[in-house]
Each structure stands twice: as structure tokens, then as C-alpha cells.
Design a protein around this motif. Structure first.
Motif, PDB file in Angstrom:
ATOM      1  N   ASP A 185       0.883  -1.172   0.000  1.00 55.82           N
ATOM      2  CA  ASP A 185       0.000   0.000   0.000  1.00 55.82           C
ATOM      3  C   ASP A 185       0.918   1.219   0.000  1.00 55.82           C
ATOM      4  O   ASP A 185       1.431   1.619   1.044  1.00 55.82           O
ATOM      5  N   ASP A 187       0.593   4.393  -0.481  1.00 58.10           N
ATOM      6  CA  ASP A 187       0.220   5.694   0.084  1.00 58.10           C
ATOM      7  C   ASP A 187      -0.420   5.559   1.464  1.00 58.10           C
ATOM      8  O   ASP A 187      -1.000   6.520   1.983  1.00 58.10           O
ATOM      9  N   SER A 189      -3.078   4.201   2.451  1.00 58.60           N
ATOM     10  CA  SER A 189      -4.485   4.604   2.421  1.00 58.60           C
ATOM     11  C   SER A 189      -5.320   3.514   1.778  1.00 58.60           C
ATOM     12  O   SER A 189      -4.990   3.010   0.700  1.00 58.60           O
ATOM     13  N   SER A 192      -7.374   3.873  -1.903  1.00 63.65           N
ATOM     14  CA  SER A 192      -6.880   3.480  -3.215  1.00 63.65           C
ATOM     15  C   SER A 192      -6.274   2.085  -3.111  1.00 63.65           C
ATOM     16  O   SER A 192      -5.757   1.716  -2.065  1.00 63.65           O
ATOM     17  N   GLY A 193      -6.352   1.328  -4.206  1.00 65.36           N
ATOM     18  CA  GLY A 193      -5.724   0.012  -4.242  1.00 65.36           C
ATOM     19  C   GLY A 193      -6.651  -1.118  -3.816  1.00 65.36           C
ATOM     20  O   GLY A 193      -7.834  -0.920  -3.511  1.00 65.36           O
ATOM     21  N   GLY A 203      -5.072  -0.670   1.356  1.00 70.38           N
ATOM     22  CA  GLY A 203      -5.421  -0.696  -0.055  1.00 70.38           C
ATOM     23  C   GLY A 203      -4.135  -0.768  -0.856  1.00 70.38           C
ATOM     24  O   GLY A 203      -3.403   0.209  -0.976  1.00 70.38           O
ATOM     25  N   GLU A 205      -1.549  -0.984  -3.884  1.00 71.20           N
ATOM     26  CA  GLU A 205      -1.385  -0.598  -5.291  1.00 71.20           C
ATOM     27  C   GLU A 205      -0.479  -1.564  -6.032  1.00 71.20           C
ATOM     28  O   GLU A 205      -0.546  -1.671  -7.242  1.00 71.20           O
TER      29      GLU A 205
HETATM   30 CA   LIG Z   1      -3.541   2.637  -1.102  1.00 68.60          CA
END
Ligand SMILES: [Ca+2]
Ligand SMILES: [Ca+2]
Length: 313
Positions: A185, A187, A189, A192-193, A203, A205
Motif C-alpha cells: 500500500d 500511500d 491509504s 486506493s488500491g 489498499g 497498489e
Molecule cells: Ca492505497
């Protein structure tokens, strides 16, 4: 009569002076108890500075590091990119919005600050003593939970990074895994992902897949957020084929009870916009392509655990 008046005057004086002294004793102490007083210390590891808050009566924190970056953490770790003199300042806010600030010079101009250590440096030589030199604040470790009975191939994973690489150390049952997958992950976060089924609040990526055997050399997948339906669908796109050499590893070092250890590195430039705080979860897959390991392990009640948090320079 004179005597009586004198005594009563004396009594009055005593009462008055007691009241005054009790006021002056109480009130300043009360004010002093709640006024915010900013204070902090720092420990230097070359260009990485670990700040420790020592303030009193703070409700919130605002740090400026003198290089344009800021933080609202209580005890931030900050990486300076250049060897210069910086002024770090902590401003705290306490009761009724009262603030207090403290500044400190962080002098990195000699390029060798006091107490400094080398940057994270791991050599892929099958000797794992270099992992002991990684500063604790830069090292993420996950060991298999004692209650796990099904996904037992991965015993321990360590992660750390420097400007160029994300390093990993794996201790595993060599008979029970063929491939290791790193979910990243980038970022920190879950907005996203890929959300996945293995860890909470993550999340991912990127998915780096590396095999023990030569024909299962590393492949890099990137998550397609547009097709992922909010991170719930398996929508990975192959970004780099094995010959990209995105992952490099040492030899496997065999120990007792089929235990093997290996260290390796993922080249950071394969992950565009990699954040300074990332989350990583690791899955082991056996020869039948079934999941055989998971770190961090699930919670004892089967609930999802947090992934590993890795701080990068
Ligand atoms: Ca993410
Ligand atoms: Ca090594």
C-alpha cells in the motif's frame, strides 16, 4: 483595653496576611498547571531525526522542520534531504487556545551529526547480522502468531528501506512455500488500491511476486483502480516481467526443521510515488498455488489484522 485592641489588630493582620498568601499560593500554581509549555528533544541518525515531545499540557502539536515540511504527530521522525542547518520548531496548543513554541537548531552541515549512524544498508549475502544494525524506528517486524495452525509457511518477516530499496528478510518453512507475495500500500491509504481479504485498513497498489525456483522469478503487478470496483475486485495488471529484476535475493540459508532464511530487496523505482509511510502484507503460496502463509497473521478470532507499517526515507 489597649492590649485587647492590639491583640485584635494582630489577629486581623494574621487573617489578612493568611488570605493573601493563600491566594498567591493557589492561583499561580493553578495557572502553571494548565499553561502549555513546549519542549522537545531529538536524536540524530545521520539525516533522519527522531523528535521526542517533552511538552506539558498540550492538546495538539504542530512541527515545522525548517525545510518546508510539517507534521502534526506528537513524536515525528523526519528525514532531511540535505546536509544543512535547519531550525525545527514545535508549537503546541493547550487549554483555551493558549500556545507555546520552542525552536531548536538541527545542524547537519558537517554531514556527520553527533550520534549519527549509517543509512540503512543491507547486503544480500545470506548473513543476516546487518539487520541488527537497522535503527528500531526504521525496522518493521512480524512473527507468526502462536495460535496459527493453517497458514504456517511464513515464520517471520522483517522490512526496512533506504533511498533506493525496500529490503526484506524472510524466515519460512522451505517445504511449505514456493512463492512469496508482497502486497504494498504505497500511500498508506485504503482509499486506493486492492482491499483484499488478509489485512484491515489497507489498499494495495502493488503486488510483487517472487518464487524460490528460477522459473518463478519476480513479477510486478499494479492494481487497476478503475476496474477494481472500490478495491474489492481482483484487478491486477502485469507491469514488469521477471527479466525486469525488480526483486533480488540472497541465497537461501537452510537451518533445522526445514527452516530457510533469505534476504532480498525490491527496487523502489519500480513503484512510482512511493510514500514515506507504507503498509506491507506478505503471503506465502505453496507448490499447488494455494496460500500457505500470511504475515501479519490474522487475529485469534479470525478477524483481520493490521498490515506492517514501514517508514522509508
Ligand atoms: Ca492505497
Ligand atoms: Ca545481509
Amino acid at each position: 483595653m489597649k492590649n485587647i485592641i492590639l491583640i485584635s489588630k494582630l489577629l486581623l493582620l494574621t487573617v489578612v496576611s493568611f488570605t493573601i498568601s493563600s491566594c498567591s499560593d493557589d492561583e499561580p500554581i493553578q495557572i502553571a498547571l494548565y499553561l502549555p509549555i513546549a519542549d522537545f528533544s531529538h536524536e540524530d541518525f545521520d539525516k533522519k531525526i527522531v523528535f521526542t515531545d517533552k511538552s506539558e499540557n498540550a492538546d495538539s502539536y504542530y512541527w515545522t522542520f525548517g525545510d518546508g515540511e510539517t507534521s502534526t504527530e506528537q513524536n515525528p521522525t523526519h528525514f532531511y534531504r540535505t546536509n544543512k542547518k535547519f531550525t525545527a520548531e514545535l508549537t503546541i496548543r493547550g487549554e483555551k487556545g493558549k500556545t507555546s513554541s520552542k525552536k531548536m537548531i538541527i545542524d547537519l552541515s558537517d554531514g556527520n551529526s553527533p550520534g549519527g549512524t549509517e543509512d540503512v544498508k543491507i547486503t544480500l549475502d545470506g548473513n543476516f547480522s546487518d539487520w541488527l544494525a537497522v535503527p528500531a524506528s526504521m525496522l518493521a517486524t512480524s512473527k507468526i502468531a502462536s495460535y496459527v495452525t493453517d497458514l504456517v509457511s511464513l515464520k517471520e518477516v522483517k522490512l526496512c528501506g533506504n533511498e533506493d530499496y525496500l529490503f526484506f528478510y524472510i524466515k519460512a518453512d522451505g517445504t511449505k512455500f514456493n512463492v512469496v507475495q508482497f502486497y504494498i500500500d504505497k500511500d498508506n491509504s485504503e482509499e486506493s488500491g486492492f482491499l483484499g481479504w488478509s489485512w484491515a485498513n489497507m489498499g494495495a497498489e502493488f503486488l510483487f511476486e517472487g518464487g524460490k525456483a528460477e522459473n518463478l522469478a519476480p513479477t510486478v503487478f499494479e492494481y487497476d483502480d478503475a476496474k477494481g470496483n472500490g478495491g474489492t475486485e481482483w484487478a491486477w495488471i502485469e507491469r514488469y516481467k521477471p527479466d525486469s529484476k525488480a526483486i533480488e535475493i540472497s541465497n537461501f540459508v537452510a537451518g533445522e526443521n526445514n527452516i530457510v532464511e533469505v534476504e532480498g530487496r525490491i527496487i523502489r523505482s519500480f513503484i512510482p510515488n512511493l510514500g514515506r509511510t507504507i503498509k506491507v502484507g506478505v503471503v506465502g503460496v505453496n507448490a499447488e498455488w494455494a496460500q500457505s502463509g500470511l504475515l501479519p497473521s490474522k487475529l485469534e478470532d479470525g478477524g483481520l489484522n493490521q498490515a506492517m507499517t514501514v517508514k522509508l526515507p
